[in-house]
Write a protein that holds these residues in place. Structure first.
Motif, PDB file in Angstrom:
ATOM      1  N   LEU A 156      -6.477   2.963  -7.264  1.00  0.00           N
ATOM      2  CA  LEU A 156      -6.732   3.358  -5.885  1.00  0.00           C
ATOM      3  C   LEU A 156      -7.975   2.655  -5.337  1.00  0.00           C
ATOM      4  N   LEU A 201       1.805   5.594  -7.642  1.00  0.00           N
ATOM      5  CA  LEU A 201       0.616   6.189  -8.236  1.00  0.00           C
ATOM      6  C   LEU A 201       0.911   7.617  -8.675  1.00  0.00           C
ATOM      7  N   THR A 218       5.191   5.184   4.072  1.00  0.00           N
ATOM      8  CA  THR A 218       4.761   6.209   3.119  1.00  0.00           C
ATOM      9  C   THR A 218       5.612   7.455   3.256  1.00  0.00           C
ATOM     10  N   VAL A 232       0.841  -1.202   0.000  1.00  0.00           N
ATOM     11  CA  VAL A 232       0.000   0.000   0.000  1.00  0.00           C
ATOM     12  C   VAL A 232       0.877   1.253   0.000  1.00  0.00           C
ATOM     13  N   GLN A 290      -5.388   5.820 -12.509  1.00  0.00           N
ATOM     14  CA  GLN A 290      -4.854   5.681 -11.164  1.00  0.00           C
ATOM     15  C   GLN A 290      -5.958   5.641 -10.107  1.00  0.00           C
ATOM     16  N   MET A 344      -6.162   5.679   0.829  1.00  0.00           N
ATOM     17  CA  MET A 344      -5.721   4.616  -0.072  1.00  0.00           C
ATOM     18  C   MET A 344      -6.221   3.250   0.386  1.00  0.00           C
ATOM     19  N   THR A 378      -7.194  -1.069  -4.833  1.00  0.00           N
ATOM     20  CA  THR A 378      -6.386  -1.296  -3.633  1.00  0.00           C
ATOM     21  C   THR A 378      -7.236  -1.153  -2.383  1.00  0.00           C
ATOM     22  N   ASN A 379      -8.106  -0.154  -2.400  1.00  0.00           N
ATOM     23  CA  ASN A 379      -8.984   0.067  -1.257  1.00  0.00           C
ATOM     24  C   ASN A 379      -9.907  -1.126  -1.044  1.00  0.00           C
ATOM     25  N   ARG A 400       2.653   1.716  -3.263  1.00  0.00           N
ATOM     26  CA  ARG A 400       1.747   2.072  -4.354  1.00  0.00           C
ATOM     27  C   ARG A 400       1.453   3.568  -4.377  1.00  0.00           C
ATOM     28  N   ILE A 401       1.543   4.235  -3.235  1.00  0.00           N
ATOM     29  CA  ILE A 401       1.212   5.672  -3.184  1.00  0.00           C
ATOM     30  C   ILE A 401       2.207   6.500  -4.006  1.00  0.00           C
TER      31      ILE A 401
END
Length: 537
Positions: free
Chosen positions: A253, A50, A132, A43, A249, A113, A256-257, A46-47
């Motif tokens: 998102l 993204l 993150t 996660v 994207q 996210m 992923t959520n 991925r931020i």
């Protein structure tokens, strides 16, 4: 130099990147398995990824490369250099602000996210926030890397941009071996590895720019850079481009959520399946699309519809010729791929099955995913970004409708299936759009082309079906081929888990080599020759 040779160069270096990425993921799977902590890492990773795709490789590249190519062809080198300086300065300042905001607001970003990753001990939320913050500056590094890649590709220097992703994988592999003991939470080492990789990529590309005399200078005033007419044109084009890329994207998102609400490990299973799907996507779609965009832009500038159409024909023929066997490989050899590559240490039998279903789901839409990489540059070369944006918005809505249909039945694999089918819808509408505008007029005889491919696909499919069902990839049958191969290796190399692991990898390599021989030998018998695809610039 032929486009095929350029694409082959990019594909070869991209293959090296994907192999090192695979080794990276094998180490992560073996060390950490699939758990709330690995979900937290994916996660968090991925931020910035993204945002990288949104601002850097996506919207920025789509707007920057066509204008840079136009300026290179029509303006003096001094003016082109000034444009590069101004673009680099505006890009750096903008992403620096985004990075600072992201670090400060990391808890909100993670919550947005992954709403299913609730706060509390053992949920992975706190770890995701920490990682993150550690990795957010990665977007700043990669934005400047995207700038350098755009310049190098425009100057036909394809090798360095294709190679630099290897450095990220090597940095993360280094972190797995040497940095785990440095942190109180071992998985934090992966976040540190990401940042080391970002710095390494930027350094290598900056050196490459310096060698061709195009290293940007940051000595200009930001006001002058902002008011540069060509910079304003790029920013104007980036508006709809950001919207278009953000639609894709946003879909990631949302997926992923949704995955964070599914059983623990779902994000990790999807990430490993995505890694396998990225092999053909990068080796074919991205490589061919990267080579095509400058040539399509040049053909469009000359209003040469015939050359423009032949370029798209060339790209699509390669996608079908090489993409369809990849579809069969992912669908029919999914267990062999996942078990051989990831089924070690903490990565269990259940994890193999869950990842395998996602791989099969991705395979359904692989041709659509690859075709988008070829057809979208057809619009970007014309500096038309609005049409792909409109299509992307429709695809986003369609993908979420598909999620409502598939996720209740297939869970995490339903998310992968929706992505693939959404890409197929995207490619279909891009194709229709180009044809309606008469921008793309196919010249190839497509029906005979597919008729010659079909026998090779049938023979390959039969072989892969047998390999999937008659080899015990998870080595649970003592009389299986893998166990026999493991026993043979033990007699020569000694005992141990390494021998069992090696036998599976060796069996997979044998199957893949035989698959390639079968497919290309059948294609040769059907009349295909390499020179048919060796198109000149």
């Amino acid at each position: 130099m032929s486009l095929l040779r350029s694409a082959a160069t990019i594909s070869g270096l991209t293959l090296l990147s994907r192999i090192t990425g695979l080794i990276r993921d094998i180490l992560i799977a073996r060390t950490f398995g699939a758990s709330p902590l690995t979900d937290a890492f994916w996660v968090a990773f991925r931020i910035p990824n993204l945002l990288r795709r949104l601002f850097a490789e996506g919207a920025f590249s789509q707007a920057f490369v066509p204008i840079l190519g136009e300026q290179k062809a029509n303006q003096a080198p001094e003016k082109v250099k000034t444009l590069l300086d101004h673009v680099a300065l505006v890009l750096f300042i903008s992403l620096l602000v985004v990075t600072i905001i992201g670090i400060i607001g990391a808890p909100i970003v993670v919550w947005a996210m992954a709403t299913g990753m609730r706060q509390g001990e053992g949920s992975g939320f706190a770890e995701a926030v920490w990682m993150t913050r550690m990795m957010f500056p990665y977007i700043l590094c990669m934005s400047l890397v995207a700038f350098a890649s755009g310049v190098l590709n425009t100057w036909k220097k394809f090798a360095i941009p294709a190679f630099t992703p290897v450095l990220l994988n090597l940095a993360m592999i280094f972190a797995c071996f040497f940095l785990i003991g440095t942190f109180t939470q071992p998985i934090y080492a992966l976040a540190a590895g990401v940042m080391l990789g970002g710095i390494a990529q930027l350094t290598v590309q900056w050196i490459a720019l310096a060698k061709i005399g195009l290293l940007p200078s940051f000595r200009h005033k930001i006001r002058d850079a902002w008011h540069n007419p060509d910079v304003r044109r790029i920013i104007k084009l980036m508006g709809p481009a950001i919207l278009g890329v953000s639609v894709a994207q946003i879909s990631i998102l949302i997926n992923t959520n949704i995955a964070t609400w599914l059983p623990a490990g779902s994000v990790t299973w999807l990430s490993f399946a995505d890694r396998l799907m990225e092999f053909p996507t990068a080796l074919l779609g991205i490589a061919i699309g990267t080579v095509l965009l400058p040539s399509l832009s040049a053909a469009n500038a000359k209003e040469d519809v015939q050359t423009y159409s032949r370029l798209l024909d060339w790209g699509l023929r390669l996608v079908f010729l090489l993409g369809l066997p990849c579809v069969l490989g992912l669908a029919l050899l999914s267990e062999g791929l996942v078990a051989s590559l990831f089924n070690y240490g903490a990565f269990t039998h259940k994890d193999v099955l869950m990842t395998q279903t996602a791989v099969v789901a991705y395979a359904v839409g692989l041709i659509g995913i690859l075709s988008v990489k070829i057809l979208a540059p057809g619009f970007y070369a014309k500096q038309d970004i609005k049409t792909p944006v409109k299509i992307a918005i429709f695809v986003l809505i369609s993908t979420q409708i598909l999620n409502l249909i598939f996720v209740p039945y297939f869970h995490h694999a339903g998310l992968a299936l929706s992505v693939g089918l959404g890409a197929t819808i995207n490619a279909s509408f891009l194709y229709i759009g180009l044809r309606r505008r008469q921008a793309y007029i196919p010249h190839s005889r497509w029906l005979p082309f597919f008729a010659r491919i079909l026998p090779a696909l049938i023979v390959l499919g039969a072989w892969l079906y047998g390999a999937q069902h008659f080899i015990d990839w998870q080595m649970q049958d003592p009389n299986s081929l893998n166990q026999s191969l493991s026993l043979f290796l033990s007699q020569w190399l000694g005992n141990g888990h390494w021998v069992a692991s090696s036998s599976r990898i060796m069996a997979l390599l044998i199957v893949l080599v035989i698959s390639a021989i079968i497919y290309f030998a059948t294609l040769f018998m059907m009349g295909f020759r390499l020179k048919d695809f060796a198109r000149q610039r």
